[in-house]
Design an enzyme around this catalytic site. Structure first.
Site, mmCIF file in Angstrom:
data_model
loop_
_atom_site.group_PDB
_atom_site.id
_atom_site.type_symbol
_atom_site.label_atom_id
_atom_site.label_comp_id
_atom_site.label_asym_id
_atom_site.label_seq_id
_atom_site.Cartn_x
_atom_site.Cartn_y
_atom_site.Cartn_z
ATOM 1 N N GLY A 123 -3.146 7.281 14.080
ATOM 2 C CA GLY A 123 -1.750 6.890 13.869
ATOM 3 C C GLY A 123 -1.459 6.731 12.394
ATOM 4 N N PHE A 124 -2.191 5.810 11.756
ATOM 5 C CA PHE A 124 -2.027 5.511 10.324
ATOM 6 C C PHE A 124 -0.634 4.987 10.017
ATOM 7 C CE2 PHE A 124 -4.791 9.372 10.698
ATOM 8 C CZ PHE A 124 -5.990 8.695 10.638
ATOM 9 N N PRO A 165 -18.951 -5.239 13.418
ATOM 10 C CA PRO A 165 -19.401 -4.665 12.143
ATOM 11 C C PRO A 165 -19.435 -3.135 12.111
ATOM 12 C CG PRO A 165 -20.904 -6.385 12.900
ATOM 13 C CD PRO A 165 -19.905 -6.190 13.992
ATOM 14 N N GLN A 225 -13.887 1.684 9.745
ATOM 15 C CA GLN A 225 -12.564 1.468 9.160
ATOM 16 C C GLN A 225 -12.621 1.637 7.656
ATOM 17 O OE1 GLN A 225 -9.857 1.687 10.667
ATOM 18 N NE2 GLN A 225 -9.078 -0.316 11.113
ATOM 19 N N GLY A 246 -8.110 -9.421 9.049
ATOM 20 C CA GLY A 246 -7.556 -8.074 9.233
ATOM 21 C C GLY A 246 -8.112 -7.146 8.189
ATOM 22 N N GLY A 271 -7.852 -3.332 8.576
ATOM 23 C CA GLY A 271 -7.483 -1.918 8.723
ATOM 24 C C GLY A 271 -6.715 -1.367 7.543
ATOM 25 N N GLU A 272 -6.003 -2.225 6.834
ATOM 26 C CA GLU A 272 -5.159 -1.730 5.741
ATOM 27 C C GLU A 272 -5.811 -1.934 4.378
ATOM 28 O OE1 GLU A 272 -2.422 -0.259 6.752
ATOM 29 O OE2 GLU A 272 -1.727 -1.273 8.550
HETATM 30 MO MO1 MOS Z 1 -0.644 0.675 9.849
HETATM 31 S S1 MOS Z 1 0.324 1.597 8.274
HETATM 32 O O1 MOS Z 1 0.476 -0.625 10.100
HETATM 33 O O2 MOS Z 1 -0.552 1.739 11.185
#
Ligand code: MOS
Length: 730
Positions: free
Chosen positions: A232-233, A624, A630, A694, A696-697
């Site tokens: 998705g990204f 992990p 990620q 968090g 992922g970003e």
């Molecule tokens: Mo992330 S840019 O919130 O899918």
């Protein structure tokens, strides 16, 4: 209450859905099969702005297999009720086939529905659309910006004037497209007035609410299903026009409709990371203490919606300084609306700030890490709140040691390996992880297995796995005996699966639901005369491998199974919730220090990334192995932004010149070097019950700057444009 033993959380487990994925059994939106399904192909506007004067669909309608051609001339009027939610930015959203206006190149102007995909594709090529075309405005640097969003503290102009060292730097950041491997797709089926949609989305509830608003349906008449997302990204964070087109086509034809965007259509059918023009003026004293920063930030948006992202916060809180002024202006253009893309806002801002810090370090002759340490704030200077946790300094220490930062020669263009110029660079990264309301439901069955449900998504980070880990430990079950379900609007509602929010938000709701179920079972046992736990203080009971026992004396206890059977219970069930951050205020951010080693061909300007290291302060790490994936993904994405990715618009007519993976370059294996990720071990207990921040970003933030700074160290050339191309280095 005795804390539950943690067995699954923190273990480097493989994905619970891995086998489904590699055997092709995971069903993505476009793969959902319905009998009698017909195929829809969108006709894209071939002008960048103007009006449709006529649509001739006769040839298309005559083509064998074509069922219907729908456009503004014959489409039903749709209510398009207001919906401030669903991530619709302020403005007036694009209304498909409701009028003759063309707002951007590629806008849907018709849809051809046919019994086969091929007939629909050919039919689409036969639709003749005539236009009254105007010259579109698509160039960020030549258009009129909107009103700025402003921030100020101190007196930045005066601070800058009185600074011994002043930098005035302007950066241009290219537009990027997400390019998930799975294209966006929708399958829509009406059963009377009820609509079911299988749709690629990162937010089934958002898509659900938007569809209900557009068609004027009651909430319970719409169901959105999306168990698997092939990347998705950020591209799936709102409902796009094609989803409405598919549902509309299904209603008009009274057939279930399948609509899959082509790779090309992904470039105007969904959003993108907006391009930026960003001027940063920075003032410091001779010892590198920052005194003032002025940020003038322009970013593209569409003519019909104002897309904003978090491009301002990093400039306010990453470094200590008394004087800051920011103006963030969105520039309406004849393009479709942008959306968040990995590390949104922060990744763009960090390229600018972290490149400028490297310039300042060079100017002053101070080591880039030392310069950052000299400007480390003791609180969030934009809010005067304490940091919940901030271990950026430790990220520098660990990163410098592990990467061999002491081997960097601070003099640019001083290290060679044959024809290759070698350079090392680093950057700091910060991200504001989301914490949004979420609900979850947990059910423990008499056979000792459990099902946990929430309407979240798993676009690839491994939500299925990590939520199962959290649930298994809270219930005292093994991974194998817990099933986590997601991707259905019938499950308890959650917020978008994005913004690094899923574990803090959905995870907290899952823990809440599972804790309640476990406590129900414990209560049942300690009040049950026939239970070996009868009379024990409930707070002293824990559950492990499905067996309740007294904390510290495992012999005294019994299984969920025997407890439920004896009490004639088919199941125990609870709904859990998370309401977002509480009233206690602290500045909650995830951080990283990212390091890069590059080799630049001295003759050709070709940049090869040789090594990268990310060190992360992301709170507690639930999973992990997934976290490492990620980080690798974030770094690969960052290499793309740094060196390759660039959506090119032909400003003559607003068309995207490179709408495909042959011309829009993304990193492939040969571009991806030796990568290492290190997560600092620790919890952020102010942030949420799980102690996570968090991840992922934040893994994407700072990567491009680290590479750019390494390129400068290698070559002595400072490129203030993304992507950094060979041409810029010649
Ligand atoms: Mo992330 S840019 O919130 O899918």
């Amino acid at each position: 209450m005795s804390p539950q033993p943690q067995a699954a959380v923190g273990a480097p487990l493989s994905r619970v859905d891995g086998v489904l994925k590699v055997t092709g059994k995971a069903e993505y939106a476009a793969e959902h099969d319905i009998d009698e399904v017909v195929h829809a192909v969108i006709v894209d506007a071939s002008i960048g702005r103007g009006r449709i004067t006529s649509i001739d669909s006769r040839a298309a309608e005559k083509h064998a297999g074509v069922v219907r051609v729908i456009h503004y001339g014959n489409a039903p009027k749709l209510p398009y009720r207001d919906n401030a939610g669903s991530n619709n930015p302020p403005g007036r959203r694009l209304r498909v086939f409701q009028d003759d206006k063309v707002l951007f190149h590629g806008q849907p102007v018709a849809v051809v529905v046919a019994t086969t995909l091929e007939a629909a594709q050919h039919g689409a090529s036969l639709v003749k659309v005539r236009y009254d075309a105007e010259k579109p405005s698509t160039d960020l640097t030549k258009a009129e910006p909107g009103e700025p969003t402003r921030y100020a503290r101190g007196d930045a102009e005066a601070g800058l004037r009185s600074s011994a060292i002043r930098l005035d730097l302007t950066y241009e950041l290219a537009r990027n497209h997400h390019n998930p491997m799975e294209p966006h797709a929708t399958v829509a089926r009406w059963d009377g007035n009820r609509l079911t949609v299988w749709d690629k989305t990162q937010w089934v509830m958002g898509t659900h609410d938007e569809i209900a608003a557009v068609f004027g349906l009651p909430a319970d008449a719409v169901r959105v299903i999306n168990p698997f997302v092939g990347g998705g990204f950020g591209s799936g964070l709102r409902c796009w026009p094609h989803t409405i087109v598919a549902a509309l086509a299904a209603r008009v034809t009274r057939r279930p409709v399948k609509l899959v965007l082509s790779r090309k259509q992904m470039y105007f059918g969904t959003g993108f990371r907006p391009s930026y023009e960003y001027r940063l003026r920075l003032g410091s004293d001779r010892r590198g203490r920052l005194n003032a920063a002025i940020h003038d930030i322009d970013a593209e948006t569409s003519s019909y919606e104002t897309f904003n992202e978090a491009v301002m916060p990093a400039g306010q809180m990453l470094y200590s300084m008394p004087n800051v002024r920011q103006a963030y202006r969105t520039v309406p253009l004849d393009v479709n609306t942008p959306i968040w893309m990995r590390g949104p806002g922060f990744a763009s801002a960090s390229f600018v700030i972290e490149s400028a810090m490297d310039e300042l370090a060079h100017e002053l002759g101070i080591d880039p890490i030392e310069l950052r340490r000299r400007n480390e704030p003791s609180e969030d200077e934009s809010t005067n709140e304490p940091f919940s946790t901030r271990r950026l300094s430790e990220c520098y220490t660990v990163g410098a040691r592990e990467f061999g930062w002491d081997r960097r020669n601070p003099k640019p263009r001083s290290t060679r390996d044959g024809d290759w110029l070698i350079g090392l660079g680093m950057a700091a990264g910060v991200y504001d992880p989301g914490r949004f309301p979420a609900q979850a439901r947990a059910r423990l069955d008499a056979d000792g297995t459990a099902v946990v449900e929430a309407a979240t998504s798993d676009m690839g980070p491994g939500t299925y796995t990590s939520q199962t880990q959290v649930a298994a430990d809270a219930l005292g079950l093994t991974m194998r005996t817990v099933t986590f379900r997601l991707g259905d609007s019938l499950y308890p509602p959650t917020s978008p699966h994005g913004g690094s929010a899923t574990m803090a938000s959905v995870g907290s709701a899952v823990v809440d639901a599972c804790d309640q179920v476990r406590q129900q079972a414990i209560k049942l046992a300690v009040e049950d005369r026939e239970s070996p736990l009868y009379g024990v203080n409930a707070d002293d009971v824990v559950v492990r491998n499905g067996r309740l026992h007294v904390q510290g004396s495992p012999a005294r206890g019994e299984t969920y199974k025997s407890l439920l059977a004896r009490n004639d219970r088919s199941h125990l069930e609870a709904k859990g919730s998370y309401n977002g951050p509480g009233s206690e205020r602290s500045a909650y951010f995830a951080y990283n220090a990212t390091f890069a080693e590059v080799a630049v061909d001295a003759n050709l300007g070709l940049v090869r990334v040789r090594r990268m290291l990310g060190v992360y302060d992301a709170g507690r790490i639930i999973s992990p192995k997934l976290a490492e994936s990620q980080a690798f993904g974030g770094i690969v994405g960052g290499i793309g932004t740094a060196l390759l990715e660039h959506t090119v618009t032909d400003h003559r007519d607003g068309r995207i010149a490179n709408p495909g993976l042959a011309d829009y370059l993304v990193p492939v294996n040969a571009d991806v070097p030796d990568i290492k990720a290190i997560y600092l071990d620790g919890e952020d207990n102010a942030g949420n019950l799980l102690g996570v921040k968090g991840l992922g970003e934040v893994v994407q933030v700072g990567v491009a700057a680290a590479i750019g700074n390494a390129v400068f160290n290698a070559t002595g050339r400072r490129v203030r444009q993304l992507p950094i191309t060979a041409e810029a280095l010649l």
